[in-house]
Motif scaffolding. Structure first.
Motif, mmCIF file in Angstrom:
data_model
loop_
_atom_site.group_PDB
_atom_site.id
_atom_site.type_symbol
_atom_site.label_atom_id
_atom_site.label_comp_id
_atom_site.label_asym_id
_atom_site.label_seq_id
_atom_site.Cartn_x
_atom_site.Cartn_y
_atom_site.Cartn_z
ATOM 1 N N GLU A 11 -22.589 2.241 -23.036
ATOM 2 C CA GLU A 11 -22.610 0.797 -22.828
ATOM 3 C C GLU A 11 -22.751 0.047 -24.159
ATOM 4 N N LEU A 12 -23.510 0.621 -25.092
ATOM 5 C CA LEU A 12 -23.649 -0.009 -26.399
ATOM 6 C C LEU A 12 -22.310 -0.002 -27.146
ATOM 7 N N ALA A 13 -21.560 1.093 -27.012
ATOM 8 C CA ALA A 13 -20.234 1.146 -27.630
ATOM 9 C C ALA A 13 -19.315 0.089 -27.024
ATOM 10 N N ARG A 14 -19.510 -0.195 -25.745
ATOM 11 C CA ARG A 14 -18.646 -1.169 -25.056
ATOM 12 C C ARG A 14 -19.082 -2.604 -25.324
ATOM 13 N N LEU A 15 -20.406 -2.858 -25.321
ATOM 14 C CA LEU A 15 -20.916 -4.227 -25.394
ATOM 15 C C LEU A 15 -21.353 -4.651 -26.800
ATOM 16 N N GLY A 16 -21.804 -3.702 -27.603
ATOM 17 C CA GLY A 16 -22.165 -4.013 -28.985
ATOM 18 C C GLY A 16 -23.525 -4.643 -29.166
ATOM 19 N N ASP A 42 -32.448 13.934 -30.312
ATOM 20 C CA ASP A 42 -31.900 15.097 -29.607
ATOM 21 C C ASP A 42 -30.745 15.731 -30.380
ATOM 22 N N VAL A 43 -29.853 14.884 -30.900
ATOM 23 C CA VAL A 43 -28.660 15.404 -31.579
ATOM 24 C C VAL A 43 -28.856 15.519 -33.085
ATOM 25 N N ARG A 44 -30.029 15.074 -33.571
ATOM 26 C CA ARG A 44 -30.429 15.228 -34.970
ATOM 27 C C ARG A 44 -29.464 14.535 -35.944
ATOM 28 N N THR A 45 -29.018 13.357 -35.545
ATOM 29 C CA THR A 45 -28.174 12.561 -36.442
ATOM 30 C C THR A 45 -28.260 11.103 -36.032
ATOM 31 N N PRO A 46 -28.206 10.158 -36.983
ATOM 32 C CA PRO A 46 -28.249 8.731 -36.605
ATOM 33 C C PRO A 46 -27.031 8.342 -35.771
ATOM 34 N N LEU A 47 -27.278 7.528 -34.766
ATOM 35 C CA LEU A 47 -26.197 7.105 -33.873
ATOM 36 C C LEU A 47 -25.863 5.624 -34.035
ATOM 37 N N VAL A 48 -26.789 4.824 -34.578
ATOM 38 C CA VAL A 48 -26.540 3.390 -34.785
ATOM 39 C C VAL A 48 -26.975 3.012 -36.198
ATOM 40 N N GLU A 49 -26.427 1.907 -36.669
ATOM 41 C CA GLU A 49 -26.797 1.365 -37.974
ATOM 42 C C GLU A 49 -26.778 -0.152 -37.882
ATOM 43 N N GLY A 61 -22.075 8.410 -33.774
ATOM 44 C CA GLY A 61 -22.342 7.703 -32.521
ATOM 45 C C GLY A 61 -21.071 7.452 -31.734
ATOM 46 N N ARG A 62 -19.999 7.094 -32.434
ATOM 47 C CA ARG A 62 -18.723 6.856 -31.736
ATOM 48 C C ARG A 62 -18.180 8.146 -31.137
ATOM 49 N N ARG A 63 -18.315 9.251 -31.898
ATOM 50 C CA ARG A 63 -17.827 10.523 -31.370
ATOM 51 C C ARG A 63 -18.623 10.936 -30.127
ATOM 52 N N LEU A 64 -19.947 10.748 -30.187
ATOM 53 C CA LEU A 64 -20.770 11.100 -29.026
ATOM 54 C C LEU A 64 -20.451 10.187 -27.843
ATOM 55 N N ALA A 65 -20.167 8.912 -28.102
ATOM 56 C CA ALA A 65 -19.790 8.001 -27.017
ATOM 57 C C ALA A 65 -18.492 8.461 -26.358
ATOM 58 N N ASP A 66 -17.560 8.976 -27.162
ATOM 59 C CA ASP A 66 -16.321 9.514 -26.587
ATOM 60 C C ASP A 66 -16.622 10.708 -25.676
ATOM 61 N N HIS A 67 -17.519 11.590 -26.133
ATOM 62 C CA HIS A 67 -17.918 12.722 -25.289
ATOM 63 C C HIS A 67 -18.622 12.235 -24.026
ATOM 64 N N ALA A 68 -19.408 11.150 -24.164
ATOM 65 C CA ALA A 68 -20.182 10.649 -23.021
ATOM 66 C C ALA A 68 -19.283 10.241 -21.868
ATOM 67 N N VAL A 69 -18.079 9.751 -22.164
ATOM 68 C CA VAL A 69 -17.140 9.370 -21.097
ATOM 69 C C VAL A 69 -16.867 10.577 -20.201
ATOM 70 N N THR A 70 -16.543 11.707 -20.834
ATOM 71 C CA THR A 70 -16.234 12.929 -20.075
ATOM 72 C C THR A 70 -17.472 13.492 -19.393
ATOM 73 N N ILE A 71 -18.597 13.496 -20.113
ATOM 74 C CA ILE A 71 -19.830 14.062 -19.553
ATOM 75 C C ILE A 71 -20.292 13.284 -18.326
ATOM 76 N N LEU A 72 -20.315 11.971 -18.418
ATOM 77 C CA LEU A 72 -20.783 11.145 -17.294
ATOM 78 C C LEU A 72 -19.832 11.234 -16.117
ATOM 79 N N ALA A 73 -18.520 11.355 -16.393
ATOM 80 C CA ALA A 73 -17.553 11.521 -15.302
ATOM 81 C C ALA A 73 -17.783 12.844 -14.590
ATOM 82 N N ALA A 74 -18.092 13.897 -15.355
ATOM 83 C CA ALA A 74 -18.342 15.209 -14.748
ATOM 84 C C ALA A 74 -19.612 15.186 -13.908
ATOM 85 N N VAL A 75 -20.646 14.505 -14.404
ATOM 86 C CA VAL A 75 -21.898 14.398 -13.648
ATOM 87 C C VAL A 75 -21.667 13.650 -12.338
#
Length: 287
Positions: A11-16, A42-49, A61-75
């Protein structure tokens, strides 16, 4: 990774804006900020700046957000798959004998195609012993099997059994011999199923009533090949009455109650809450 935090990141990637994410998810800006920070740990890397008074996603953060689309759809797909009240969706694996597939399963699939287009039925043709093995190993979800009233099946404790239909069987003989009775066939060669012992058990019960032991010579799975052997005078066999046998074959009705094949839909106990399986079994049973 907590899927709720992944949803915040998406949602942060979408809304900013964390404030807008909080409004969208019905929580507080502080909770969103803490959730994103925990996800970064959890992922041991900064996700926002920082980006002025707002924040933006880092490349990670953008790469993880891309993964989140697939992960949340699978859940969500898994949740719906396990929800007994959900629309039936998914791959249903069915093992069964040819007659049940042709006369029961295929019409059921056709009927359900409009009402439940999300059910994808995969068909495997097997005799009952093979289907039971596949069901026990969870390699199929549904088994279409049969027995005879003179050779009843032995059900396992974890089987849920739904009766489907019953069909009378007789003895397939050359048409010229259609007036013979069972006792007249004591000196004939017999043909039985090569992949299931039930019809041989039923045959031996029938011939015992007539006072003889059948001389089983051929073991054949295909009814069409059985017809060919009967026409050629190479044996006689139990065959379903009412089936369009090859010209030259007559299926003689048996006296003394005869023999009846009984078809069933069998599932593992407790699995019928899965919507695709429930929908197909209900249709097969005439519901």
């Amino acid at each position: 990774m907590d899927v709720r935090r992944l949803r915040m990141l998406l949602e942060l990637a979408r809304l900013g804006s964390m404030h807008e994410v909080a409004d969208a998810l019905g929580t507080t800006t502080s909770s969103v900020s803490q959730g994103i920070a925990a996800l970064a740990r959890d992922v041991r890397t900064p996700l926002v700046e920082p980006d002025g008074r707002r924040v933006r996603l880092t490349p990670a953060g953008r790469r993880l957000a891309d993964h989140a689309v697939t992960i949340l759809a699978a859940v969500e797909s898994a949740r719906l798959d396990l929800d007994p009240g959900a629309e039936p969706v998914g791959v249903l694996r069915v093992a069964g004998f040819a007659s049940a597939i042709r006369t029961s399963l295929v019409p059921a699939i056709d009927d359900l195609r409009t009402a439940h287009p999300g059910i994808d039925v995969r068909i495997l043709e097997h005799e009952p012993p093979e289907s039971f093995d596949l069901l026990a190993r969870d390699e199929v979800d549904l088994a279409l099997v049969y027995d005879y009233d003179l050779a009843p099946a032995e059900w396992r404790d974890d089987h849920e059994v739904t009766p489907l239909w019953t069909r009378e069987w007789g003895v397939g003989v050359p048409t010229r011999d259609r007036r013979l009775v069972m006792a007249d066939l004591a000196d004939r060669d017999w043909i039985v199923n090569s992949r299931h012992v039930a019809d041989e058990r039923a045959l031996r019960s029938l011939t015992a009533r007539a006072g003889f032991v059948p001389r089983v010579v051929h073991r054949i799975d295909s009814l069409e090949l059985v017809d060919d052997l009967v026409v050629d005078g190479r044996g006689v066999a139990l065959l379903p009455r009412g089936r369009a046998s090859r010209r030259g074959v007559s299926v003689v009705r048996l006296g003394d109650g005869g023999v009846h094949l009984r078809a069933y839909a069998v599932t593992r106990r407790g699995r019928d809450s899965w919507p695709p399986l429930r929908a197909v079994v209900k249709r097969l049973a005439g519901g």
